[in-house]
Design an enzyme around this catalytic site. Sequence first.
Site, mmCIF file in Angstrom:
data_model
loop_
_atom_site.group_PDB
_atom_site.id
_atom_site.type_symbol
_atom_site.label_atom_id
_atom_site.label_comp_id
_atom_site.label_asym_id
_atom_site.label_seq_id
_atom_site.Cartn_x
_atom_site.Cartn_y
_atom_site.Cartn_z
ATOM 1 N N HIS A 148 0.831 -1.215 0.000
ATOM 2 C CA HIS A 148 0.000 0.000 0.000
ATOM 3 C C HIS A 148 0.860 1.257 0.000
ATOM 4 C CE1 HIS A 148 0.227 0.832 4.448
ATOM 5 N NE2 HIS A 148 0.291 -0.480 4.559
ATOM 6 N N ASP A 182 -0.244 4.365 0.927
ATOM 7 C CA ASP A 182 -0.572 5.378 1.938
ATOM 8 C C ASP A 182 0.193 5.123 3.228
ATOM 9 O OD1 ASP A 182 -2.206 3.030 2.375
ATOM 10 O OD2 ASP A 182 -3.396 4.194 3.813
ATOM 11 N N ASP A 219 6.099 1.471 6.529
ATOM 12 C CA ASP A 219 4.763 0.894 6.419
ATOM 13 C C ASP A 219 3.972 1.769 5.454
ATOM 14 O OD1 ASP A 219 2.268 -0.175 6.715
ATOM 15 O OD2 ASP A 219 2.009 0.444 8.797
ATOM 16 N N GLU A 236 -4.960 1.697 2.627
ATOM 17 C CA GLU A 236 -4.972 0.493 3.456
ATOM 18 C C GLU A 236 -5.130 0.855 4.926
ATOM 19 O OE1 GLU A 236 -3.382 -2.750 6.024
ATOM 20 O OE2 GLU A 236 -2.717 -0.689 5.876
ATOM 21 N N GLU A 237 -4.455 1.929 5.333
ATOM 22 C CA GLU A 237 -4.433 2.312 6.748
ATOM 23 C C GLU A 237 -5.809 2.706 7.271
ATOM 24 O OE1 GLU A 237 -2.054 1.805 8.660
ATOM 25 O OE2 GLU A 237 -0.205 1.790 7.498
ATOM 26 N N ASP A 261 3.642 -6.482 3.873
ATOM 27 C CA ASP A 261 3.214 -5.464 4.822
ATOM 28 C C ASP A 261 3.416 -5.973 6.256
ATOM 29 O OD1 ASP A 261 2.137 -3.055 5.621
ATOM 30 O OD2 ASP A 261 0.054 -3.605 5.221
ATOM 31 N N HIS A 321 3.908 3.633 12.644
ATOM 32 C CA HIS A 321 2.900 4.650 12.993
ATOM 33 C C HIS A 321 3.402 5.638 14.048
ATOM 34 C CE1 HIS A 321 -0.666 1.928 11.510
ATOM 35 N NE2 HIS A 321 0.370 1.891 10.702
HETATM 36 ZN ZN LIG Z 1 0.854 -1.396 6.414
#
Ligand SMILES: [Zn+2]
Length: 415
Positions: free
Chosen positions: A81, A83, A144, A178-179, A201, A384
């Site tokens: 992904h 994003d 990520d 995705e997030e 991922d 994150h």
């Molecule tokens: Zn991810």
Amino acid sequence: MSTSFNQELQDRLVRYAAIDSQSDENSPTAPSTEIQFDMLNLLRDELNAIGAQDVELTDYGVVLATIPGTVKGPTIGFLAHVDTAPQFNAEGVKPRVIKGYNGGDITFPDDPELTLSPSEHPYLATKQGHDLITASGTTLLGADDKAGVSIIMTMARHLLENPDIKRGPIRIGFTPDEEIGRGVGTELPKDLAVDFAYTLDGSEVGEIIYESFSADRAVVTVKGVSIHPGWAKEKMVNAAHLAAKIVQTLPQATLTPETTEGRDGFLHVTDLNGGSSEMEIKLILRDFERDGLEAKGELLRKVCDAVQASEPRAEIHCEITPQYRNMRYWLEDDMTPVDLAIEACQAHGIETVADPIRGGTDGSRLTEMGVPTPNIFCGMQCIHGPLEWISVQDMATAADVCLTLATLAAEKQAK
Ligand SMILES: [Zn+2]
């Protein structure tokens, strides 16, 4: 093989991570943010430049491409992904490479207070001598999932330049959002057109995930009776009090994210909005098993009913909507994609771990929609947040494993 990929993977991740492509769950558009096109357009152009086929950016914001097969074999998808997580600042990411990590504490140029320490992060302690990539202290890194993107792009470039490598057709998919759980649209399975797929991922080397949470979301609305507070005696019904009562009645010493781990599920109050006349409570419900998830929904409904019974003049509604389901339910019917990934790891002397993920991936939705899609590690850590880091060598190992996997799949079909 790995050493030849290190520089390319490092360069790609540094370049991609500097591009802000954060998603936004409050946006109604698809993709949720216009800036994700900065990554999507770039990847489409780069795939064209390296000679990938059928390169397209779909109207629902997914980049698709084909790496033609050199022998007969199943068509395998590799997905990542574009994003980055909305939970932390992702603007102005300044990726930094630490060559040959010395095993000590890592400090950050833009936040002197911040330390990434191997004593608190045991996995980091095992990466002495590796080349690490971090952000500068005020943003997340976005490994990520730009690590996944970098690995897939590197693998694609390598395969296109080496037609002697045995593999069936490979399909590439770069997805947005995705997030925020909106990466897999209804058209993706058909357009991807694969026998099975993998998301890149995951975190630690050797991690092959084929179990995710089963997930529902719930919205509880509480309508009170609104009236001027000066004339409210025996008339007003305050929705804020009732919403607080519902939250207070839900389990707190158990069945919450902060009190559970492993295979235990939870109910999690994410939002409490509104005022005295009307309130909205948002929750997410998680469990690995269908019955467990159902029981959590039932518990929430019982609490709502009890509070409703205590104040019949209020109107309390509880709506539960399915989000995604544990991919194991489908994968256990045919473990081929999982077995291949494990075998590819073993070929590189890597021990595999299959701890169920306490979350969902794009693969959870895809698997449910008929495309078996386990998740493969790519090395990302402390995601994150500002401590996010990754080892270049871990990424290279992931690339090696995926290449081996593609060859193994073709060889098996040939037999
Ligand atoms: Zn991810």
